[in-house]
Scaffold this motif. Structure first.
Motif, short mmCIF file in Angstrom:
data_model
loop_
_atom_site.label_atom_id
_atom_site.label_comp_id
_atom_site.label_asym_id
_atom_site.label_seq_id
_atom_site.Cartn_x
_atom_site.Cartn_y
_atom_site.Cartn_z
N ALA A 194 -53.98 113.18 27.20
CA ALA A 194 -53.69 114.53 26.72
C ALA A 194 -54.32 115.59 27.62
O ALA A 194 -53.79 116.71 27.77
N ALA A 195 -55.46 115.25 28.23
CA ALA A 195 -56.09 116.19 29.16
C ALA A 195 -55.27 116.33 30.44
O ALA A 195 -55.30 117.38 31.10
N LEU A 196 -54.53 115.31 30.79
CA LEU A 196 -53.68 115.34 31.98
C LEU A 196 -52.32 115.94 31.68
O LEU A 196 -51.83 116.81 32.41
N CYS A 197 -51.69 115.46 30.61
CA CYS A 197 -50.31 115.84 30.26
C CYS A 197 -50.33 116.55 28.92
O CYS A 197 -50.65 115.94 27.90
N ARG A 198 -49.99 117.83 28.93
CA ARG A 198 -50.09 118.66 27.72
C ARG A 198 -48.87 118.47 26.81
O ARG A 198 -48.11 119.38 26.55
N SER A 199 -48.71 117.23 26.36
CA SER A 199 -47.60 116.89 25.49
C SER A 199 -48.12 116.17 24.26
O SER A 199 -49.02 115.32 24.38
N PRO A 200 -47.56 116.46 23.09
CA PRO A 200 -47.96 115.73 21.88
C PRO A 200 -47.26 114.39 21.74
O PRO A 200 -47.47 113.68 20.75
N ASP A 201 -46.46 114.02 22.71
CA ASP A 201 -45.55 112.89 22.55
C ASP A 201 -46.16 111.56 22.95
O ASP A 201 -45.55 110.52 22.72
N PHE A 202 -47.33 111.55 23.57
CA PHE A 202 -47.84 110.32 24.15
C PHE A 202 -49.23 109.96 23.62
O PHE A 202 -50.01 110.83 23.24
N GLN A 203 -49.51 108.67 23.65
CA GLN A 203 -50.76 108.16 23.10
C GLN A 203 -51.67 107.54 24.16
O GLN A 203 -52.70 106.96 23.84
N GLY A 204 -51.31 107.67 25.41
CA GLY A 204 -52.11 107.14 26.50
C GLY A 204 -51.23 106.74 27.65
O GLY A 204 -50.02 107.01 27.66
N GLY A 205 -51.83 106.09 28.66
CA GLY A 205 -51.04 105.66 29.80
C GLY A 205 -51.91 105.16 30.93
O GLY A 205 -53.09 104.86 30.74
N ASP B 92 -49.12 130.67 35.34
CA ASP B 92 -50.27 130.13 34.61
C ASP B 92 -49.87 129.11 33.56
O ASP B 92 -50.68 128.26 33.17
N ARG B 93 -48.60 129.16 33.11
CA ARG B 93 -48.15 128.21 32.09
C ARG B 93 -47.97 126.80 32.65
O ARG B 93 -47.77 125.86 31.87
N ALA B 94 -48.07 126.65 33.96
CA ALA B 94 -47.99 125.31 34.54
C ALA B 94 -49.07 124.40 33.97
O ALA B 94 -48.89 123.19 33.85
N ALA B 95 -50.21 124.98 33.58
CA ALA B 95 -51.29 124.18 32.99
C ALA B 95 -50.91 123.64 31.61
O ALA B 95 -51.58 122.76 31.08
N GLU B 96 -49.83 124.16 31.03
CA GLU B 96 -49.32 123.64 29.77
C GLU B 96 -48.44 122.40 29.99
O GLU B 96 -47.97 121.79 29.03
N VAL B 97 -48.21 122.06 31.24
CA VAL B 97 -47.39 120.89 31.60
C VAL B 97 -48.29 119.76 32.09
O VAL B 97 -48.36 118.69 31.48
N LEU B 98 -48.94 119.98 33.22
CA LEU B 98 -49.83 118.99 33.84
C LEU B 98 -51.07 119.70 34.38
O LEU B 98 -50.97 120.84 34.87
N THR B 99 -52.18 119.03 34.33
CA THR B 99 -53.41 119.60 34.85
C THR B 99 -53.82 118.99 36.19
O THR B 99 -54.83 119.39 36.77
N ASP C 44 -51.94 117.42 40.03
CA ASP C 44 -50.71 117.43 40.81
C ASP C 44 -50.19 116.01 40.98
O ASP C 44 -50.24 115.42 42.07
N VAL C 45 -49.70 115.45 39.89
CA VAL C 45 -49.14 114.10 39.89
C VAL C 45 -47.75 114.15 39.25
O VAL C 45 -47.37 115.13 38.63
N ALA C 46 -47.01 113.08 39.42
CA ALA C 46 -45.72 112.92 38.75
C ALA C 46 -45.86 111.91 37.63
O ALA C 46 -46.70 111.00 37.71
#
Length: 433
Positions: free
Chosen positions: A170-181, A273-280, A282-284
């Motif tokens: 969640a700190a990497l990917c600002r999505s509520p959809d995932f539980q880890g990776g 600045d909203r890019a931080a709401e996507v990924l924190t 620079d990864v894919a």
């Protein structure tokens, strides 16, 4: 109907963010009259460009024919992920091929990444190459599988994957959809069209004769291969087919094992600045769904998001609506963001999701069916075919020995059967099964 001309303007790139943000090359002239070459390469994507480059650097006379523009197809439209290994993970490959052959396939994958990185560095290709590709788990079970896989890769192959629990992901990917990776910093992501254009420029410097807007419609086999376009022909000692999803009827044996499918990508407006709401970082990323979603931030802070598939010849009339759906599931807080670009592309898959390399005649080689893993696979396949033309076929033969059975149903039924199967798996994803 021909996929080459079903969805795009002849001789032009799609209206993608990639085309808008690349330094496009001046068009190459179409083929006219009769040309003679040691090797004729059909297809101006990664496969054909890599084959042509490696052949020319070895001193052979090479003609490359492209129906539209170099990098026009999947090579200039994809998600830009340079993944590790093969399209199938090592656990599946070990079960399918055995431990020894699976390890060799892993080594080929490592060599493919190194090949792409080496070409980018050696030829000064500005394609925004960055380290890091992650896999996102949408359920506790899939996260456990990803973490177990990371442990397996460390123990069996000495390859480290960064394990992320729910909080870390969640700190990497600002999505509520995932539980880890997991995160693979040995993999990379890049601007795919810039890579293709850089390879084309390298080809020209090496002496390759490139002809664009030169649609191949007939091949005459023999000790000398004759490749026919509307306005000319090439007579060559060897032929390389690097057509992937656009092979059409040029070789029916290959076409029976390689299925074209369509995939779609959008690019948002610059997020600032909203890019931080996507990924924190620079990864894919890509997720664990059967119909995979994949995304990253561009250099100008747009979200590039790929999702949705179709089967058949025509793209949907509203690509934005198709991709908006999975995007909204993963990033519901971006519902108001404008989608400035939307485009589709045709890739190709095989039944086993492994590339199909084949010697279709004594002096004719083909490579295709990269199944969404083509940035590394296709560049490597081109090099392997160039080596095989020169009599060094061990790498080519290793891939040619992989199981790539024909699709059931023949040419007439394979597409509807695949569509039914994929729809079922998409429903399973939706229901969380």
């Amino acid at each position: 109907m021909n996929l080459l001309f079903s969805n795009d303007k002849r001789g032009d790139y799609p209206q993608s963010w990639y085309a808008a943000s690349a330094d496009l090359l001046a068009p190459f002239a179409p083929l006219g009259g009769v040309q003679r070459a040691d090797v004729c390469v059909v297809g101006g994507g990664y496969t054909g460009l890599s084959a042509a480059l490696h052949l020319a650097e070895a001193g052979l006379d090479v003609v490359l024919l492209e129906a539209h523009r170099v990098g026009f197809g999947a090579s200039g439209r994809n998600g830009g992920q340079l993944g590790s290994g093969q399209r199938l993970d090592q656990l599946k490959l070990e079960k399918m091929l055995g431990a020894e052959d699976a390890r060799r396939m892993w080594e080929f994958g490592e060599e493919a990444k190194a090949l792409v990185r080496g070409l980018v560095e050696r030829h000064g290709i500005d394609c925004h190459l960055r380290d890091g590709v992650g896999w996102a788990g949408s359920s506790a079970g899939s996260v456990a599988e990803l973490h177990d896989y990371a442990a397996h890769m460390d123990a069996r192959y000495g390859y480290g994957l960064e394990v992320l629990d729910r909080e870390a992901f969640a700190a990497l990917c600002r999505s509520p959809d995932f539980q880890g990776g997991v995160l693979d910093m040995g993999a990379a992501h890049l601007h795919p069209l810039r890579l293709a254009l850089g390879l084309a420029e390298a080809c020209v410097r090496a002496g390759v004769r490139i002809y664009e807007r030169s649609h191949v419609h007939h091949i005459q086999h023999g000790s000398k291969v004759v490749v026919q376009t509307d306005a000319g022909r090439v007579e060559a000692d060897h032929l390389i087919l690097g057509c992937n999803g656009y092979l059409g009827g040029l070789d029916r044996k290959v076409a029976a094992r390689v299925m074209p499918i369509n995939n779609f990508i959008v690019a948002t407006e610059p997020l600032g600045d909203r890019a931080a709401e996507v990924l924190t970082r620079d990864v894919a990323l890509c997720d664990d769904r059967f119909v995979v979603n994949y995304w990253k931030l561009s250099d100008d802070k747009r979200l590039l998001f790929g999702g949705g598939e179709s089967y058949g010849y025509r793209f949907p009339s509203d690509i934005r609506a198709v991709v908006r759906k999975p995007l909204a599931q993963i990033y519901p807080h971006l519902a108001d963001v404008k989608l400035e670009y939307a485009w589709g592309g045709t890739l190709a898959i095989t039944m086993k999701r492994l590339p199909h390399l084949a010697r279709v005649a004594p002096n004719v080689l083909s490579a295709s069916g990269y199944s969404g893993h083509g940035v590394g696979n296709a560049v490597q396949a081109g090099k392997l075919m160039a080596e095989a033309v020169r009599g060094q076929a061990s790498g080519f033969d290793a891939f040619a020995a992989l199981p790539t059975p024909a699709f059931p149903g023949g040419a007439g039924l394979r597409t509807p059967l695949l569509a039914l199967a994929m729809s079922w798996f998409a429903l399973r994803d939706k229901l969380g099964l």
